[in-house]
Every structure is written in C-alpha cells, then in structure tokens.
Design an enzyme around this catalytic site. Structure first.
Site, short mmCIF file in Angstrom:
data_model
loop_
_atom_site.label_atom_id
_atom_site.label_comp_id
_atom_site.label_asym_id
_atom_site.label_seq_id
_atom_site.Cartn_x
_atom_site.Cartn_y
_atom_site.Cartn_z
N GLU A 123 -6.48 -0.82 -5.69
CA GLU A 123 -7.46 0.06 -5.06
C GLU A 123 -7.10 1.51 -5.39
O GLU A 123 -5.92 1.87 -5.44
CB GLU A 123 -7.48 -0.12 -3.53
N HIS A 177 0.82 -1.21 0.00
CA HIS A 177 0.00 0.00 0.00
C HIS A 177 0.85 1.26 0.00
O HIS A 177 1.95 1.28 0.57
CB HIS A 177 -0.91 0.03 1.23
#
Length: 328
Positions: free
Chosen positions: A107, A38
């Site tokens: 994402e 991330h």
C-alpha cells in the site's frame, strides 16, 4: 478443517502488548496468528506502527505451538526481496517451523516513505513476481546472483537456512493477479470471501499441474465489547477506513488522507459492515461466508488495542467454540 486465527495488528498496539497478546491468544486456543507489516497506522487514532519483523521474532520465541504468518509484507519497495528472505528464514528458525511468509504488492501508505514513488498496480504485480523468484532462490541456501527488470542481487547467500522450508502465501485481489502470481506461491491470501477468486486460484494451479492449492487465508474485522454502543464508537473511530475497499486503500498515502476520505462515514455505516458488540452469533454469521467460499484459515481482527485483553479473557473461548461448531 477450518482454522481460526488471531490478528496482531501492529497499527493499534505497542510492541510489548503485541507479544503479550500473542501469548494469550495461543493459550485461549487460536490456531494461528497473523501480523500486519506497516510503517504507519491507517488513522492517527490507532496510534502505533512498530516494526513487524522485530515483533514476529519476539512472538516466535515467546509462543510454542501457534502458527505464524506475516500478513502481509511487501518485498519490493520498503524492503529489498533479499532482506525479506533473510528476515523470513530467521523467524522460521525461531519459530521451529511454524512461520509462513505472506507477501503482497503493498500500500502507498507504507511504501512511499522510502521516496521511490508509487507504481501502478500492474507494475507492482510484476515487481512482486520478480521478488518472489529472488526469495525462492535465496531460500535454497545457495549463492545467488540475479539481474532482473526491477532488482539486482550480487553474491547473496542466506547463511542460516531453516530445516523446515518457509511456506509462501501471496495476496491477490483478482484474476489478473492470480494469473501472474498463482504459480509462484504455496497459499492464497484474499481480503474478501469471494468464491470465484478461490476457484480461479485452484484452476490456475491445476492447469499448471501443481499438486494441491495450499491454504486459503482470510481476515475479518470484528469489534467485540460488552457494550454495543462503545463497540460501534471504537470501530468508527479506528476502522472506518476499511469501507473504502482495497482499490482505494492501496493508493492513499497518509493517515490524514484516510481521515479526509472517510469524514462522512457514519458509525451506522461502520456497524452495518463490521459486527459490533457482545453478540457472538452475529460474529459467527459474519465469518460464515469465508468458510462457505473455501477459506481454510480465517483470522479475526479485534478492533482496538486497548480492548484485546478483555476480548481474549471473556470472548475468545466461547467465540472459537461457536465458530468451530458452525464451521463443522
């Protein structure tokens, strides 16, 4: 045999702690470790987001036997697929063949940062399909030239290719994704214990004449703590975003967006969906649907970076014993 893993959640721990926790998790008997990739935490209360590939390299060098997964990397926007291939090959060499490259369509939270926008899911799947083809070609160690709809590769070659080929796992959430991606990967990553999804994975591969379906890898959040109230509070503070489901979680762009979207989620709501507290039997019951629906590898995600040491020291061994006995 069902294998149980430990999650190195980069969104909740600093890089040195992640490496230390990885070493401890191996010592306490976990079969494998997955590492999130991330650029941002889901909520600001998590507070971290070190580079996953630097962490994976350090963990590969610091551990001896535990298998490692990226869980998962998006090879289409923040990274070019050629760079992902190079990173994965290097980690596999450092890990002496223990690494599996987990890939997904990403994402918005992490991928929007490079200023390329955020495509619709169908386009993201097409981009992922093309990226996997490039990565596979580069893993062969040959000179690669590639011109596709989304990516171009000019005279690229991996100069350090591992002796043990890098296994490739792909994250999918439904039948359409399996149809597009099921024939390109070795293993399946899924976020819910959905037996129909697992069956569809095997069916697509069988219809294509592929031998075996590989491993089916899942993950479940837990919040173990000697004090149940403290566990519920921590899970609500750091993990209430999880209840939105991946259809929502894939599209929100910032931690502020996740905070706003979950402002009315109560601690009781979180505790209904995530096992919280010292009850190991409750955790076993929450994990049970995964092996019952055909998952071979199940990673536990202990919520709270500050709780990892106590969890590993006091709960890991008896919990793994209970899980293995139940799964057997």
């Amino acid at each position: 045999m069902t294998r149980f893993g430990y999650t190195l959640m980069t969104e909740q721990s600093d890089p040195k702690s992640l490496v230390s926790d990885a070493v401890s998790a191996e010592e306490y008997g976990f079969n494998f470790e997955v590492c999130s990739d991330h650029f941002s935490p889901w909520l600001t209360s998590q507070g971290h987001a070190p580079n996953a590939w630097a962490v994976l390299g350090a963990v590969a060098h610091a551990t001896q036997q535990v298998d490692l997964y990226s869980y998962v990397t998006c090879p289409t926007m923040r990274y070019h697929p050629a760079i992902v291939a190079q990173q994965a090959a290097t980690v596999q060499i450092l890990a002496d063949g223990r690494f599996t490259l987990g890939l997904g369509s990403g994402e918005n939270l992490n991928e929007h940062v490079v200023g390329k926008g955020w495509p619709m899911v169908e386009r993201r799947h097409d981009m992922l399909r093309e990226a996997i083809k490039i990565i596979r070609e580069l893993f062969g160690g040959r000179l690669v030239n590639f011109t596709g709809e989304y990516f171009q590769v000019d005279s690229a070659r991996l100069w350090d290719v591992p002796d043990v080929p890098v296994g490739l796992a792909v994250a999918v959430g439904g039948p359409k994704a399996i149809d597009k991606l099921g024939k390109l990967a070795d293993h399946l990553v899924a976020v819910q214990p959905d037996g129909e999804l697992v069956d569809a994975w095997y069916s697509v591969r069988q219809a294509a004449g592929m031998a075996g379906g590989g491993r089916v890898i899942g993950q479940i959040p837990i919040c173990w703590d000697p004090d149940r109230d403290a566990a519920v509070e921590r899970a609500h503070d750091q993990f209430r975003w999880f209840g939105g489901g991946w259809g929502v979680n894939a599209d929100l762009p910032t931690p502020a967006g996740f905070a706003a979207a979950t402002q009315f989620v109560s601690p009781e709501d979180v505790a209904e969906n995530i096992p919280c507290g010292p009850d190991l039997d409750a955790i076993v019951e929450a994990v049970k649907p995964y092996w019952e629906t055909g998952f071979t590898d199940i990673a536990l995600l202990q919520i709270g970076g500050e709780s990892q040491e106590l969890f590993l020291k006091e709960a890991a061994e008896p919990l793994l014993k209970a899980l293995r006995e139940a799964a057997a």
